[in-house]
Write an enzyme that holds these catalytic residues in place. Sequence first.
Site, PDB file in Angstrom:
ATOM      1  N   LYS A  52     -56.035  -7.627   0.827  1.00  0.00           N
ATOM      2  CA  LYS A  52     -54.609  -7.479   1.143  1.00  0.00           C
ATOM      3  C   LYS A  52     -53.897  -6.705   0.030  1.00  0.00           C
ATOM      4  O   LYS A  52     -53.069  -5.836   0.297  1.00  0.00           O
ATOM      5  CB  LYS A  52     -53.975  -8.861   1.373  1.00  0.00           C
ATOM      6  CG  LYS A  52     -54.431  -9.481   2.692  1.00  0.00           C
ATOM      7  CD  LYS A  52     -54.105 -10.959   2.823  1.00  0.00           C
ATOM      8  CE  LYS A  52     -54.802 -11.537   4.055  1.00  0.00           C
ATOM      9  NZ  LYS A  52     -54.705 -12.999   4.167  1.00  0.00           N
ATOM     10  N   GLN A  96     -52.406 -18.215   1.185  1.00  0.00           N
ATOM     11  CA  GLN A  96     -53.783 -18.093   1.655  1.00  0.00           C
ATOM     12  C   GLN A  96     -54.382 -19.478   1.928  1.00  0.00           C
ATOM     13  O   GLN A  96     -54.399 -20.330   1.048  1.00  0.00           O
ATOM     14  CB  GLN A  96     -54.613 -17.325   0.607  1.00  0.00           C
ATOM     15  CG  GLN A  96     -56.023 -17.003   1.047  1.00  0.00           C
ATOM     16  CD  GLN A  96     -56.075 -16.044   2.246  1.00  0.00           C
ATOM     17  OE1 GLN A  96     -55.396 -15.025   2.261  1.00  0.00           O
ATOM     18  NE2 GLN A  96     -56.870 -16.389   3.249  1.00  0.00           N
ATOM     19  N   ASP A 119     -47.108 -14.028   7.924  1.00  0.00           N
ATOM     20  CA  ASP A 119     -48.341 -14.472   8.580  1.00  0.00           C
ATOM     21  C   ASP A 119     -48.044 -15.033   9.975  1.00  0.00           C
ATOM     22  O   ASP A 119     -48.960 -15.243  10.773  1.00  0.00           O
ATOM     23  CB  ASP A 119     -49.026 -15.572   7.754  1.00  0.00           C
ATOM     24  CG  ASP A 119     -50.295 -15.080   7.077  1.00  0.00           C
ATOM     25  OD1 ASP A 119     -50.809 -14.016   7.481  1.00  0.00           O
ATOM     26  OD2 ASP A 119     -50.768 -15.759   6.147  1.00  0.00           O
TER      27      ASP A 119
END
Length: 295
Positions: A52, A96, A119
């Site tokens: 990312k 994450q 997200d």
Amino acid sequence: MKLIDGKKVANEIKEEIANEVQQIKEEGGKIPHLAAIIVGHDGASETYVGHKEKACTQVGFDSTVLRFEDDIAEDTLLRKVHELNDNPDIDGFIVQLPMPKHISEQKIIEAIDPKKDVDGFHPINIGRVVIGLPAYVSATPAGIIELIKRYNIETSGKDVVVIGRSNIVGKPISILLSQKADPGNATVTLTHSRTKNLKEVVSRADIIIAALGNAEFLTADMVKEGATVIDVGITRVKSDKTKSGWKLLGDVKFDEVAEKAEYITPVPGGVGPMTIVSLLQNTLKAAKGEIYPKF
Ligand code: NAD
């Protein structure tokens, strides 16, 4: 058979985003800034966050990674989330997953400001997707929709069968493809481990989305001639034919299914590369205030 080349599409989109960032720079605008929180030293998580960060650099975004040891207290992590919520320089951020056991993932996700939840895991964003409001759509289903769009695959009135009902792939892609939208307007059947006669159900599908995490589960006898097959699964298996000693398999037995499918995604190089690109697209939308206008 036509191959849906996710790697190529992902590179095209990255180039489009990079051009837009360049233009923002030239006009003296704010460079999109994505942050990521990572807790502990899980190898896969490190790899994903690394990818990312690299993708952010490629398109010219600013990126920040906040790393914490896996004994961080839940309260401390919640404070860090609130700090990112309140930091006007950060347009969007991700946490994450997975988290260590003593931390409630749900509590952390719900602490993220939905306006920065690139997200798309916050219940507010998921709810907005369900009722068709502008929202951050989570990366994998958003990537699948983008592939369907770019390959002009007709979904309206089609029979779609999704295999797997996870919150991050199966459920959201089922909702998106059944929306009154383009792509969308499909008749969607969401199947899972308790589905009876799965083979019979799947073999009627015009479009199959395989997201169950069972290597080479979907075989040619389950697929209608001319179907579109989107393979989301990623399973790492040992291999003596690769340098690393590992290879990635999808949920589809590619060689035999490819002979019957009209369109098919490979693994690797299909849905996978689209996931990070969708995160970049969401971050750009966050920076531009496209989903939630900035006042
Ligand atoms: P998950 O592991 O959370 O859930 C799997 C789902 O499949 C469950 O709903 C279960 O009911 C269903 N299932 C399991 N066995 C089944 C069977 N025999 N028949 C029918 N349904 C069955 O799912 P997930 O997190 O969505 O992951 C699925 C796969 O997709 C994994 O291989 C994962 O690595 C991969 N994945 C890939 C990407 C990507 O970027 N390409 C992103 C997310 C997940």
